[in-house]
Design a protein around this motif. Structure first.
Motif, PDB file in Angstrom:
ATOM      1  N   ARG A  68       0.839  -1.199   0.000  1.00 53.08           N
ATOM      2  CA  ARG A  68       0.000   0.000   0.000  1.00 53.08           C
ATOM      3  C   ARG A  68       0.880   1.258   0.000  1.00 53.08           C
ATOM      4  O   ARG A  68       0.591   2.230  -0.715  1.00 53.08           O
ATOM      5  N   VAL A  69       1.929   1.238   0.811  1.00 53.97           N
ATOM      6  CA  VAL A  69       2.850   2.375   0.871  1.00 53.97           C
ATOM      7  C   VAL A  69       3.518   2.595  -0.485  1.00 53.97           C
ATOM      8  O   VAL A  69       3.583   3.727  -1.003  1.00 53.97           O
ATOM      9  N   ARG A  70       4.013   1.523  -1.064  1.00 54.14           N
ATOM     10  CA  ARG A  70       4.720   1.659  -2.346  1.00 54.14           C
ATOM     11  C   ARG A  70       3.775   2.077  -3.466  1.00 54.14           C
ATOM     12  O   ARG A  70       4.138   2.873  -4.347  1.00 54.14           O
ATOM     13  N   LEU A  71       2.555   1.561  -3.446  1.00 55.56           N
ATOM     14  CA  LEU A  71       1.577   1.947  -4.467  1.00 55.56           C
ATOM     15  C   LEU A  71       1.174   3.410  -4.316  1.00 55.56           C
ATOM     16  O   LEU A  71       1.036   4.136  -5.317  1.00 55.56           O
ATOM     17  N   ALA A  72       0.973   3.860  -3.065  1.00 54.14           N
ATOM     18  CA  ALA A  72       0.585   5.254  -2.840  1.00 54.14           C
ATOM     19  C   ALA A  72       1.686   6.199  -3.294  1.00 54.14           C
ATOM     20  O   ALA A  72       1.425   7.214  -3.967  1.00 54.14           O
ATOM     21  N   GLY A  98      -5.820  16.903  -5.753  1.00 57.57           N
ATOM     22  CA  GLY A  98      -6.333  15.887  -6.647  1.00 57.57           C
ATOM     23  C   GLY A  98      -5.815  14.503  -6.299  1.00 57.57           C
ATOM     24  O   GLY A  98      -6.583  13.518  -6.308  1.00 57.57           O
ATOM     25  N   VAL A  99      -4.516  14.405  -5.963  1.00 57.98           N
ATOM     26  CA  VAL A  99      -3.924  13.116  -5.598  1.00 57.98           C
ATOM     27  C   VAL A  99      -4.541  12.599  -4.306  1.00 57.98           C
ATOM     28  O   VAL A  99      -4.912  11.421  -4.195  1.00 57.98           O
ATOM     29  N   VAL A 100      -4.651  13.471  -3.302  1.00 58.78           N
ATOM     30  CA  VAL A 100      -5.221  13.066  -2.010  1.00 58.78           C
ATOM     31  C   VAL A 100      -6.656  12.577  -2.193  1.00 58.78           C
ATOM     32  O   VAL A 100      -7.056  11.539  -1.636  1.00 58.78           O
ATOM     33  N   SER A 115      -4.151  11.811   3.139  1.00 57.62           N
ATOM     34  CA  SER A 115      -3.019  12.739   3.156  1.00 57.62           C
ATOM     35  C   SER A 115      -1.908  12.235   4.082  1.00 57.62           C
ATOM     36  O   SER A 115      -0.721  12.309   3.752  1.00 57.62           O
ATOM     37  N   ALA A 116      -2.323  11.710   5.242  1.00 55.59           N
ATOM     38  CA  ALA A 116      -1.335  11.165   6.184  1.00 55.59           C
ATOM     39  C   ALA A 116      -0.619   9.974   5.568  1.00 55.59           C
ATOM     40  O   ALA A 116       0.608   9.838   5.694  1.00 55.59           O
ATOM     41  N   LEU A 117      -1.361   9.088   4.895  1.00 56.61           N
ATOM     42  CA  LEU A 117      -0.741   7.925   4.256  1.00 56.61           C
ATOM     43  C   LEU A 117       0.265   8.351   3.205  1.00 56.61           C
ATOM     44  O   LEU A 117       1.376   7.801   3.125  1.00 56.61           O
ATOM     45  N   LEU A 118      -0.078   9.326   2.387  1.00 59.58           N
ATOM     46  CA  LEU A 118       0.838   9.789   1.345  1.00 59.58           C
ATOM     47  C   LEU A 118       2.113  10.384   1.956  1.00 59.58           C
ATOM     48  O   LEU A 118       3.217  10.168   1.452  1.00 59.58           O
ATOM     49  N   ALA A 119       1.953  11.135   3.045  1.00 56.48           N
ATOM     50  CA  ALA A 119       3.127  11.706   3.709  1.00 56.48           C
ATOM     51  C   ALA A 119       4.002  10.605   4.298  1.00 56.48           C
ATOM     52  O   ALA A 119       5.248  10.639   4.177  1.00 56.48           O
ATOM     53  N   LEU A 124       8.812   6.856   4.010  1.00 54.01           N
ATOM     54  CA  LEU A 124       9.293   5.475   3.996  1.00 54.01           C
ATOM     55  C   LEU A 124      10.031   5.146   2.706  1.00 54.01           C
ATOM     56  O   LEU A 124      11.029   4.407   2.731  1.00 54.01           O
ATOM     57  N   THR A 125       9.570   5.660   1.586  1.00 56.16           N
ATOM     58  CA  THR A 125      10.187   5.313   0.305  1.00 56.16           C
ATOM     59  C   THR A 125      11.401   6.172  -0.022  1.00 56.16           C
ATOM     60  O   THR A 125      12.199   5.796  -0.887  1.00 56.16           O
ATOM     61  N   THR A 126      11.562   7.295   0.653  1.00 53.58           N
ATOM     62  CA  THR A 126      12.690   8.184   0.334  1.00 53.58           C
ATOM     63  C   THR A 126      13.726   8.283   1.441  1.00 53.58           C
ATOM     64  O   THR A 126      14.902   8.527   1.156  1.00 53.58           O
ATOM     65  N   ALA A 127      13.312   8.112   2.705  1.00 58.59           N
ATOM     66  CA  ALA A 127      14.242   8.368   3.816  1.00 58.59           C
ATOM     67  C   ALA A 127      14.417   7.212   4.779  1.00 58.59           C
ATOM     68  O   ALA A 127      15.356   7.228   5.580  1.00 58.59           O
ATOM     69  N   LEU A 128      13.536   6.209   4.738  1.00 59.11           N
ATOM     70  CA  LEU A 128      13.597   5.124   5.718  1.00 59.11           C
ATOM     71  C   LEU A 128      13.603   3.762   5.021  1.00 59.11           C
ATOM     72  O   LEU A 128      12.668   2.967   5.160  1.00 59.11           O
ATOM     73  N   PRO A 129      14.663   3.454   4.291  1.00 58.53           N
ATOM     74  CA  PRO A 129      14.688   2.200   3.527  1.00 58.53           C
ATOM     75  C   PRO A 129      14.694   0.950   4.393  1.00 58.53           C
ATOM     76  O   PRO A 129      14.095  -0.069   4.015  1.00 58.53           O
ATOM     77  N   LEU A 130      15.347   0.990   5.559  1.00 60.26           N
ATOM     78  CA  LEU A 130      15.395  -0.190   6.424  1.00 60.26           C
ATOM     79  C   LEU A 130      14.002  -0.507   6.973  1.00 60.26           C
ATOM     80  O   LEU A 130      13.621  -1.674   7.091  1.00 60.26           O
ATOM     81  N   THR A 131      13.267   0.535   7.304  1.00 61.22           N
ATOM     82  CA  THR A 131      11.913   0.330   7.832  1.00 61.22           C
ATOM     83  C   THR A 131      10.999  -0.251   6.769  1.00 61.22           C
ATOM     84  O   THR A 131      10.244  -1.203   7.038  1.00 61.22           O
TER      85      THR A 131
END
Length: 517
Positions: A68-72, A98-100, A115-119, A124-131
C-alpha cells in the motif's frame, strides 16, 4: 537489507499468503491437522494452527501495508508526471488535492487519512529504507513503521538514518537483538525510539525543555454522562511525583473493605487533594508561584479518604556520573517516564527530594553503578535494583511501571529458589496472578536481563531490555585520558566499555569507582 524488487516482494507475499491459508484451513476446519504440531492430538494441532495463523496474519498484514505504501508513493509520482510541471503554488496545491482525493476514494477513507498515508509513504520510500524493507518482509507491523516515521520527524537525514539503524540496521547491539523491534508492541517500541531520540537529538534536551516548559497548562474538557476530563501539562519530574505519590496513597488505601479499583482511587485522591488545597477557604497554601506545592508538602494530605497519610513514592532517577557533576548535559532517566534534562535531575538530587532515589550510571558502559540515598538493607536494595533492571512489568507488551509491581521469585522458595536478583522478577498484579493461576511460566533472568515468558503452548516470548548506552565524556577528561591512553577511540564523544581501562577512572574525581563488570 535493501527494499526487495517487485517480483521478489510479490513472490514472498504469495508464499506467506499460502502458508497463512494452510493455517486457516487447519485451524478452522481441521484440514491436515493430523500432521500438525499437536503431537498426534487433533484438537491440540488445531489450537496450535490457530495461533500460527494469527502470527501469519500479522506478517501478511505487514506485507500488504508495504505494498500500500509503495503503491501510494508510486501513484503520487506518476500523477505528478501525468499532470506535467507546475508553474505556480496554486497549481501545486491543486495537484496535491487531486492526488489526495483520488487516494481517499480508492481506499474509502477520509482525505485527512489519505493525506497522512501519502506523507508516511513519501518518508518510507525516500528516507527510511530499512523500515520499508522490514515492513515488506513482514518483520514489523504498519504500526511500528508509523512509529518510526513519527520519531524521525524533525530529524535531519543523518539523524533519521541513525535512529533507523539503531533498531533495524545490521549492526544492532546484541541487547536489542534479544527482543527485536517486531516483537515489541508498538507502544513499547515508541517509548524506546523516543528515548533514543532524546539522547541523540541534535538540539540538547535542556534547550527543548526550556521552550516546552513555557507551554505548561491545565485543561478542562466536558464529557458525556455528567463527567469531564481534567489534565495538566507539566514538567516531567512534577508530573511523575504527583502520579507516583497518588499511586502510593491509593495502594495504602486498598484492602478487603475497599471496593474501589486502583484507577478509581487515584481519581478520588487527586480530586480530594485539589479540592482541599488552595481554595478560597484554605489560605494556608500559596498557589501564586510557578513551582506550586508538591504532594508531600501539601496540607491536604491529612484530608485523604480514610485519613491515610501519603507515603513517599520512591521514584528512581538514573543519572550519568558526568551529568550529575555538571560536566555534560546528557539526559538522565526518570523511572516510568524516560529522558529528562540533566539540570532537572541535578535539582532533584540537590534538593534532597525524599521521593526520589538517585541511580548513578557507569561512565564506561552506561550500566547502573550504585543506588544512592539510604537503601542499605538488602531486600530494599534488591527491590530498587529490580525496578532499575526491568523498568516495568517484564511480561511482553505490559506497560505497568515498576511502582505498581512487587518482587516475586521466579523459582519458588519452597522449590529451592533463592532470594537473588537472578531469581527475582517484578510482575504487575495481573501477570503475577497469571503466573500463579495458569501454566504461563517466567524463564531465567540475570543481573541485567529481565525474565522472558513461556506460554502453556510452549511458545517463548522475550522480555524487553533496558537500552543502557555509554555516556558522553567531557572534552577535558578525554584530553586527560589521551595522555594516559594513546588511542581511546572515542565515537561521538563516547567510549565503548572495552576501550577504557579500569584505571582510567582513578583519574581526578573518579578515584574509588568500582571496576566495570
Amino acid at each position: 537489507m535493501g527494499i526487495p524488487g517487485v517480483d521478489e516482494a510479490v513472490e514472498a507475499f504469495e508464499a506467506a499468503a499460502a502458508e497463512f491459508a494452510a493455517f486457516v484451513r487447519r485451524g478452522l476446519d481441521g484440514q491436515g491437522s493430523g500432521t500438525g504440531s499437536g503431537g498426534g492430538d487433533p484438537l491440540r494441532g488445531q489450537a496450535d494452527a490457530c495461533l500460527d495463523g494469527l502470527g501469519g496474519s500479522v506478517r501478511v498484514d505487514a506485507m500488504v501495508a508495504a505494498f500500500r505504501v509503495r503503491l501510494a508513493a508510486a501513484y503520487a509520482g506518476k500523477a505528478a508526471a501525468l499532470d506535467g510541471p507546475v508553474r505556480t503554488p496554486g497549481e501545486h496545491t491543486a495537484q496535491e488535492m487531486g492526488v489526495v482525493s483520488e487516494v481517499a476514494c480508492a481506499l474509502t477513507v477520509s482525505e485527512r487519512s489519505a493525506s497522512a498515508l501519502l506523507a508516511q509513504a513519501h518518508e518510507l520510500t525516500t528516507a527510511l529504507p530499512l523500515t520499508l524493507a522490514a515492513l515488506q518482509s513482514g518483520d514489523l507491523s504498519w504500526q511500528h513503521a508509523r512509529v518510526m516515521v513519527d520519531e524521525t520527524t524533525g530529524l535531519d537525514a543523518a539523524g533519521a538514518a541513525a535512529l533507523e539503524a539503531r533498531f533495524l540496521g545490521p549492526d544492532v547491539p546484541d541487547r536489542a537483538r534479544e527482543c527485536p523491534v517486531g516483537e515489541l508492541v508498538p507502544s513499547r517500541f515508541r517509548a524506546k525510539a523516543r528515548t533514543w531520540r532524546e539522547r541523540h537529538h541534535p538540539v540538547s534536551i535542556e534547550k527543548r525543555h526550556a521552550r516546552s516548559v513555557l507551554d505548561r497548562r491545565l485543561e478542562y474538557v466536558p464529557d458525556r454522562d455528567g463527567m469531564a476530563w481534567l489534565s495538566a501539562y507539566l514538567p516531567a519530574d512534577r508530573a511523575a511525583g504527583i502520579w507516583n505519590g497518588i499511586t502510593a496513597t491509593a495502594r495504602a488505601l486498598q484492602g478487603p473493605a475497599e471496593t474501589r479499583t486502583m484507577t478509581q482511587l487515584r481519581a478520588d485522591i487527586a480530586a480530594k487533594l485539589l479540592l482541599s488545597s488552595g481554595t478560597a477557604d484554605d489560605t494556608s497554601v500559596d498557589v501564586s508561584t510557578a513551582d506550586g506545592v508538591s504532594a508531600e508538602e501539601s496540607p491536604g494530605n491529612d484530608l485523604m479518604a480514610g485519613r491515610v497519610p501519603s507515603p513517599a513514592a520512591q521514584v528512581l532517577v538514573t543519572v550519568p556520573v558526568f551529568a550529575l557533576m555538571g560536566l555534560t548535559d546528557e539526559p538522565a532517566t526518570l523511572d516510568g517516564y524516560g529522558p529528562i534534562p540533566a539540570s532537572m535531575a541535578r535539582s532533584l538530587v540537590a534538593d534532597g527530594a525524599g521521593s526520589f532515589h538517585r541511580v548513578l550510571t557507569d561512565p564506561r558502559n552506561g550500566a547502573p553503578l550504585e543506588i544512592g540515598r539510604q537503601s542499605y538493607r538488602v531486600p530494599a536494595a534488591m527491590r530498587q535494583w529490580l525496578r532499575m533492571r526491568d523498568g516495568k512489568c517484564p511480561f511482553p507488551g505490559c506497560n505497568n511501571h515498576s511502582l505498581d509491581n512487587e518482587a516475586d521469585h521466579l523459582l519458588a522458595w519452597a522449590d529451592g529458589g533463592t532470594t537473588g536478583i537472578s531469581n527475582l522478577g517484578q510482575p504487575c498484579p495481573k501477570h503475577h496472578r497469571l503466573k500463579h493461576t495458569t501454566a504461563w511460566t517466567p524463564t531465567a533472568a540475570s543481573i541485567d536481563k529481565p525474565p522472558g515468558w513461556t506460554s502453556p503452548t510452549g511458545r517463548h516470548y522475550q522480555s524487553e531490555h533496558q537500552d543502557w548506552e555509554p555516556p558522553h565524556w567531557p572534552p577535558h577528561i578525554m584530553d586527560e585520558l589521551a595522555r594516559h591512553e594513546p588511542d581511546p577511540s572515542p565515537v561521538d564523544g563516547r567510549l565503548p566499555g572495552d576501550a577504557l581501562p579500569d584505571d582510567a577512572l582513578r583519574l581526578g574525581p573518579f578515584a574509588g569507582l568500582p571496576a566495570a563488570t
